[in-house]
Design an enzyme around this catalytic site. Structure first.
Site, PDB file in Angstrom:
ATOM      1  N   HIS A  85       3.722 -32.044 -50.729  1.00  0.00           N
ATOM      2  CA  HIS A  85       4.359 -31.416 -49.069  1.00  0.00           C
ATOM      3  C   HIS A  85       3.104 -32.800 -48.283  1.00  0.00           C
ATOM      4  CE1 HIS A  85       6.866 -28.123 -48.591  1.00  0.00           C
ATOM      5  NE2 HIS A  85       7.563 -28.735 -49.827  1.00  0.00           N
ATOM      6  N   LYS A  94      -5.086 -20.155 -48.753  1.00  0.00           N
ATOM      7  CA  LYS A  94      -6.576 -20.431 -49.011  1.00  0.00           C
ATOM      8  C   LYS A  94      -7.198 -19.571 -49.714  1.00  0.00           C
ATOM      9  CE  LYS A  94      -7.398 -23.713 -46.601  1.00  0.00           C
ATOM     10  NZ  LYS A  94      -6.274 -25.327 -46.979  1.00  0.00           N
ATOM     11  N   TYR A 121       5.358 -23.067 -39.330  1.00  0.00           N
ATOM     12  CA  TYR A 121       4.897 -21.798 -39.272  1.00  0.00           C
ATOM     13  C   TYR A 121       4.685 -21.249 -36.843  1.00  0.00           C
ATOM     14  CZ  TYR A 121       1.268 -22.668 -42.962  1.00  0.00           C
ATOM     15  OH  TYR A 121       0.105 -22.730 -43.957  1.00  0.00           O
ATOM     16  N   PRO A 131      -3.798 -14.553 -45.148  1.00  0.00           N
ATOM     17  CA  PRO A 131      -3.014 -15.709 -45.624  1.00  0.00           C
ATOM     18  C   PRO A 131      -2.016 -17.147 -44.990  1.00  0.00           C
ATOM     19  CG  PRO A 131      -1.539 -13.640 -45.321  1.00  0.00           C
ATOM     20  CD  PRO A 131      -3.196 -13.643 -44.840  1.00  0.00           C
ATOM     21  N   TYR A 172      -6.410 -28.017 -43.619  1.00  0.00           N
ATOM     22  CA  TYR A 172      -5.462 -27.475 -44.467  1.00  0.00           C
ATOM     23  C   TYR A 172      -5.389 -28.451 -45.925  1.00  0.00           C
ATOM     24  CZ  TYR A 172      -0.798 -25.400 -44.798  1.00  0.00           C
ATOM     25  OH  TYR A 172      -0.170 -24.914 -45.326  1.00  0.00           O
TER      26      TYR A 172
HETATM   27  C1  PHB Z   1       2.977 -18.907 -49.133  1.00  0.00           C
HETATM   28  O1  PHB Z   1       4.645 -19.398 -49.532  1.00  0.00           O
HETATM   29  O2  PHB Z   1       3.538 -17.768 -49.646  1.00  0.00           O
HETATM   30  C2  PHB Z   1       2.717 -19.145 -48.021  1.00  0.00           C
HETATM   31  C3  PHB Z   1       2.526 -20.515 -47.591  1.00  0.00           C
HETATM   32  C4  PHB Z   1       1.981 -21.214 -46.495  1.00  0.00           C
HETATM   33  C5  PHB Z   1       0.832 -19.690 -45.901  1.00  0.00           C
HETATM   34  C6  PHB Z   1       0.926 -18.785 -46.845  1.00  0.00           C
HETATM   35  C7  PHB Z   1       1.756 -18.513 -47.652  1.00  0.00           C
HETATM   36  O3  PHB Z   1      -0.065 -20.353 -45.121  1.00  0.00           O
END
Ligand code: PHB
Length: 414
Positions: free
Chosen positions: A78, A301, A206, A297, A402
């Protein structure tokens, strides 16, 4: 009374999650013997649903040590994410901004690859052990006593590594008087689902919405992973599939975009908090991953930190076994913690920027909270997000963090 069988190894690793399994894999490649002990069975280790994003350096490390085949075949690179607020979706193009990417490849798959490598090498983890107890961590030979089946064992090692997470035996094996711990609870949790449906987005979304955070992630071309901010004490039974999709529709919705629905096959609520144990070492015990620190989460990280710890501790152990150089082990805790706190900042920053907070500390209809303050905070978040997305430097900052800090190496390159 049955006697204990004695086993000897160089490094005893408590916990067969990604951190412990990777460390054992790296040590084997350096000719160092280790034994991994795991409370659960193999099935559980493989099935446990966890994170899904690998930083660029985490993916590179796995590839370098022979674990990249499936990652490159089945994982997805990605090159950015979307941030969404006030009903508008903004793209953050990581690759354009900082020349780096992340990999969508779930923790379960990383664990599967590691277990396969261990099986192939003839060093499978010991599963379903019980009654673990650590002794002689400061003086003498570190020992892990445990039972497996009907037998009692004593594992004697040069070092013990705690890779057994937040609820394991290793974290509390550092006496209170020898450490300081730091915690932060968040007044919300994430309701997460896995669904059999093609993701409705090419990259992760997000979203900050007045009703709370929502996120769209994925596991493959046919499995989507989605999250909703909820009260941590929310009763999951009250969240029917339809209610979940309806709420995701509201929080993730933008004009002209449709969230495809599918069969939900996994549903859970995870509370959110941060934790750090300082130091990450006590005598001959070293902590890696969740046993030493927890991050919320947001920003994905946790897994990356665990892999970074394992890699860095491996370097210190390899130097010690190689020529008796103790500096890597002596620096392990301090250097790791410096890195951990940077990532605690990133995770806290992302969490605070993207979730709905209220004054009372309880999420939802501001019971007792002054609604003016709650709305004030929300507008500050919108101001923050607008500044970030309108500035190339702002977006580059997010992209850099990130996609991940460099993994620490010992001896360091300079
Ligand atoms: C996930 O795909 O579980 C996931 C992805 C990004 C995040 C948290 C969880 O920031």
């Amino acid at each position: 009374v049955a006697s204990r069988s004695t086993i000897s190894t160089q490094v005893a690793i408590v916990g067969g999650g990604p951190a412990g399994l990777l460390l054992s894999h790296l040590l084997r490649r350096s000719g160092i013997d280790s034994v991994v002990l795991e409370l659960r069975d193999r099935e559980y280790a493989i099935k446990r649903v966890r994170a899904g994003v690998l930083e660029e350096d985490a993916a590179r490390l796995l590839t370098e040590v022979g674990l990249g085949d499936r990652l490159h075949k089945e994982g997805q690179r990605h090159d950015g994410i979307y941030l969404q607020y006030a009903g508008v979706r903004h793209h953050i193009p990581f690759r354009e901004l900082v020349g780096r990417s992340v990999w969508l490849y779930s923790q379960q798959e990383v664990v599967k690859d590691l277990i396969e490598a261990h099986d192939a090498a003839g060093t499978p983890p010991r599963y379903s052990v019980s009654d673990m107890q650590l002794d002689n961590l400061v003086d003498g030979s570190p020992t892990v006593r445990f039972s497996q089946g009907r037998e009692d064992f004593e594992l004697i090692a040069d070092f013990v590594v705690g890779a057994d997470g937040a609820h394991g035996v290793c974290r509390p094996s550092i006496p209170e008087t020898n450490k300081k711990t730091y915690t932060r609870e968040y007044p919300f949790g994430w309701l997460g689902i896995l669904a059999h449906v093609k993701p409705s987005t090419d990259e992760l979304i997000y979203a900050l919405h007045e009703r709370g955070f929502a996120m769209h992630s994925m596991r493959s071309n046919s499995v989507s992973r989605l999250y909703l901010q909820v009260d941590p004490h929310e009763n999951i039974a009250e969240w029917s599939d339809e209610r979940i999709w309806d709420e995701l529709d509201i929080r993730l919705g933008t004009p002209g975009w449709t969230l495809e629905r599918g069969e939900i096959f996994d549903k859970s609520i995870t509370p959110m908090h941060s934790f750090v144990s300082d130091p990450m070492r006590y005598g001959k015990l070293f902590l890696i991953g969740d046993s030493a620190h927890i991050v919320p989460p947001t920003g994905a990280k946790g897994l990356n930190l665990a892999l970074a710890d394992a890699s860095y501790l491996h370097d210190g152990l390899a130097a010690w076994y190689g020529n008796g150089d103790e500096r890597g082990l002596d620096e392990y805790s301090e250097k790791s913690l410096e890195r951990v706190w940077k990532i605690q900042h990133f995770s806290t920053w992302m969490t605070r920027m993207l979730h709905r907070f209220d004054e009372s500390g309880s999420f939802g209809q501001a019971d007792g909270a002054n609604p003016d303050n709650v709305d004030f905070d929300h507008h500050v978040q919108l101001g923050q997000l607008r500044q970030l997305c309108e500035s190339e430097r702002g977006m580059a900052h997010l992209a850099e963090r990130y996609t991940g800090l460099p993994f620490l190496r010992y001896p360091s390159a300079e």
